[in-house]
Design a protein around this motif. Structure first.
Motif, PDB file in Angstrom:
ATOM      1  N   ASP A   1       0.845  -1.175  -0.006  1.00  0.00           N
ATOM      2  CA  ASP A   1      -0.053   0.084   0.062  1.00  0.00           C
ATOM      3  C   ASP A   1       0.820   1.211   0.024  1.00  0.00           C
ATOM      4  N   GLN A   2       1.838   1.277   1.012  1.00  0.00           N
ATOM      5  CA  GLN A   2       2.741   2.190   1.072  1.00  0.00           C
ATOM      6  C   GLN A   2       3.666   2.578  -0.448  1.00  0.00           C
ATOM      7  N   ARG A   3       3.859   1.542  -0.867  1.00  0.00           N
ATOM      8  CA  ARG A   3       4.433   1.630  -2.580  1.00  0.00           C
ATOM      9  C   ARG A   3       3.683   2.138  -3.333  1.00  0.00           C
ATOM     10  N   ILE A   4       2.550   1.784  -3.530  1.00  0.00           N
ATOM     11  CA  ILE A   4       1.480   2.521  -4.717  1.00  0.00           C
ATOM     12  C   ILE A   4       0.914   3.703  -4.162  1.00  0.00           C
ATOM     13  N   ARG A   5       0.860   4.139  -2.981  1.00  0.00           N
ATOM     14  CA  ARG A   5       0.529   5.406  -2.452  1.00  0.00           C
ATOM     15  C   ARG A   5       1.716   6.424  -2.943  1.00  0.00           C
ATOM     16  N   ALA A   6       2.827   6.063  -2.728  1.00  0.00           N
ATOM     17  CA  ALA A   6       4.205   6.763  -3.168  1.00  0.00           C
ATOM     18  C   ALA A   6       4.202   6.887  -4.733  1.00  0.00           C
ATOM     19  N   ALA A   7       4.113   5.817  -5.489  1.00  0.00           N
ATOM     20  CA  ALA A   7       4.114   5.882  -6.946  1.00  0.00           C
ATOM     21  C   ALA A   7       3.043   6.868  -7.278  1.00  0.00           C
ATOM     22  N   ALA A   8       1.933   6.823  -6.815  1.00  0.00           N
ATOM     23  CA  ALA A   8       0.746   7.627  -7.411  1.00  0.00           C
ATOM     24  C   ALA A   8       1.118   9.145  -7.203  1.00  0.00           C
ATOM     25  N   VAL A   9       1.570   9.691  -6.014  1.00  0.00           N
ATOM     26  CA  VAL A   9       2.264  10.776  -5.616  1.00  0.00           C
ATOM     27  C   VAL A   9       3.395  11.297  -6.709  1.00  0.00           C
TER      28      VAL A   9
END
Length: 338
Positions: free
Chosen positions: A143-151
């Motif tokens: 989850d942390q990875r994809i949130r950071a990716a989106a930003v």
């Protein structure tokens, strides 16, 4: 039934595009898809005789649906198909015997037909949406990875294929720099080369910095910023390097993004809509031509015309607000003069 000779020439041309023109694998796949329409249109007619086929190819495309749907092909997609057909028939005329009938006069008929399409607003991730995404809680490393990716995608305006292949040593959060260098393994469109930049928006950068710190704690500098995870445990996979990733790693970003946004109750936007959001955020705040030129370079467009043609139309609300603002200012100025 498709003419066998046509099929052989079609395959021969793709080999030529790969070996002589040295197009990228993605371009080759697109070319193959576009030219299947030429094969279907010609059907049993040998390519030598296509000038006699009616309807002509551009008019035929008006009758074709997209991916088994009844909707008409879009104007932009139709133009891509016609350009591919033009290249193919020009190659036949120049490199194969018996195709002199596919001359300049015939190639002139391969023009995009006039199409009436309803106006469509460009979908993009707004500033308010990316702020909401950045503040959405995460429970796992994935989850942390994809949130950071989106930003990161929104702040950088990167294409997802380049982002998914980005090694840690190509990213400097401190200087807000991204080295989109194919020599470092970054898979840019048409193997373009550039240093691009993250927008300096502190509340969004905090999400990116947190992930950057976490992944650098575990992986070497040749590791990937969108770090691979082990399916069995969800922990970092230390065995994957830039050199060992597959061609379509961007699809993993897309799948993860859809799953996480859905599970978080947020509207889904594809990775490219984050790029659109970056472009429109900057463009609406541009004060002069230099600002627009900076946006062009960050998007790695070849010319300002490309940037303007893709991001030249604001949403209806943007147009309304700007016109109302101009008319209000004008009215005040006129009263002051009177």
């Amino acid at each position: 039934m498709i003419n066998r000779g046509n099929w052989i020439l079609f395959k021969k041309y793709l080999v030529y595009r790969q070996e002589v023109d040295q197009v990228s694998p993605k371009t080759l796949r697109n070319e193959e898809t576009w030219l299947t329409h030429v094969l279907a249109w010609a059907d049993e007619t040998p390519f030598q005789n296509v000038p006699k086929i009616r309807p002509i190819f551009p008019q035929y495309l008006l009758t074709v649906g997209f991916e088994d749907q009844h909707d008409q092909l879009s104007s932009a997609y139709t133009k891509k198909i016609i350009r591919a057909a033009h290249r193919f028939f020009r190659w036949l005329s120049a490199h194969q015997r018996g195709y002199k009938g596919l001359n300049a006069e015939y190639l002139d008929t391969l023009k995009a037909p006039r199409m009436i399409e309803p106006p469509r607003e460009r979908e993009y991730v707004s500033f308010d949406e990316i702020i909401t995404i950045s503040k959405t809680p995460v429970r796992t490393i994935k989850d942390q990875r994809i949130r950071a990716a989106a930003v990161f995608l929104w702040l950088s305006g990167m294409r997802v294929g380049a982002f998914a292949s980005l090694p840690l040593d190509a990213v400097s959060i401190e200087h807000l720099e991204i080295m989109q260098w194919p020599s470092m393994g970054v898979r840019t469109k048409n193997t373009k080369f550039a240093v691009t930049y993250l927008l300096n928006i502190p509340e969004l950068l905090e999400v990116v910095k947190a992930w950057d710190k976490e992944v650098r704690r575990v992986l070497p500098t040749k590791g990937l910023w969108f770090a691979p995870l082990l399916p069995s445990t969800g922990e970092f996979d230390l065995s994957v390097t830039v050199e060992s990733i597959g061609e379509n790693r961007g699809r993993i970003v897309t799948r993860n993004l859809r799953a996480w946004l859905d599970s978080s109750g947020l509207p889904y936007h594809s990775p490219h809509k984050f790029r659109n959001g970056h472009a429109l955020y900057v463009k609406k705040r541009a004060k002069n031509f230099g600002d627009l030129e900076a946006l062009r370079e960050n998007l790695m467009h070849s010319s300002i015309h490309v940037t303007d043609s893709m991001y030249g139309i604001f949403s209806k609300n943007d147009v309304k607000e700007r016109l109302h603002g101009l008319s209000t200012s004008s009215s005040l100025s006129e009263r002051q003069v009177l």
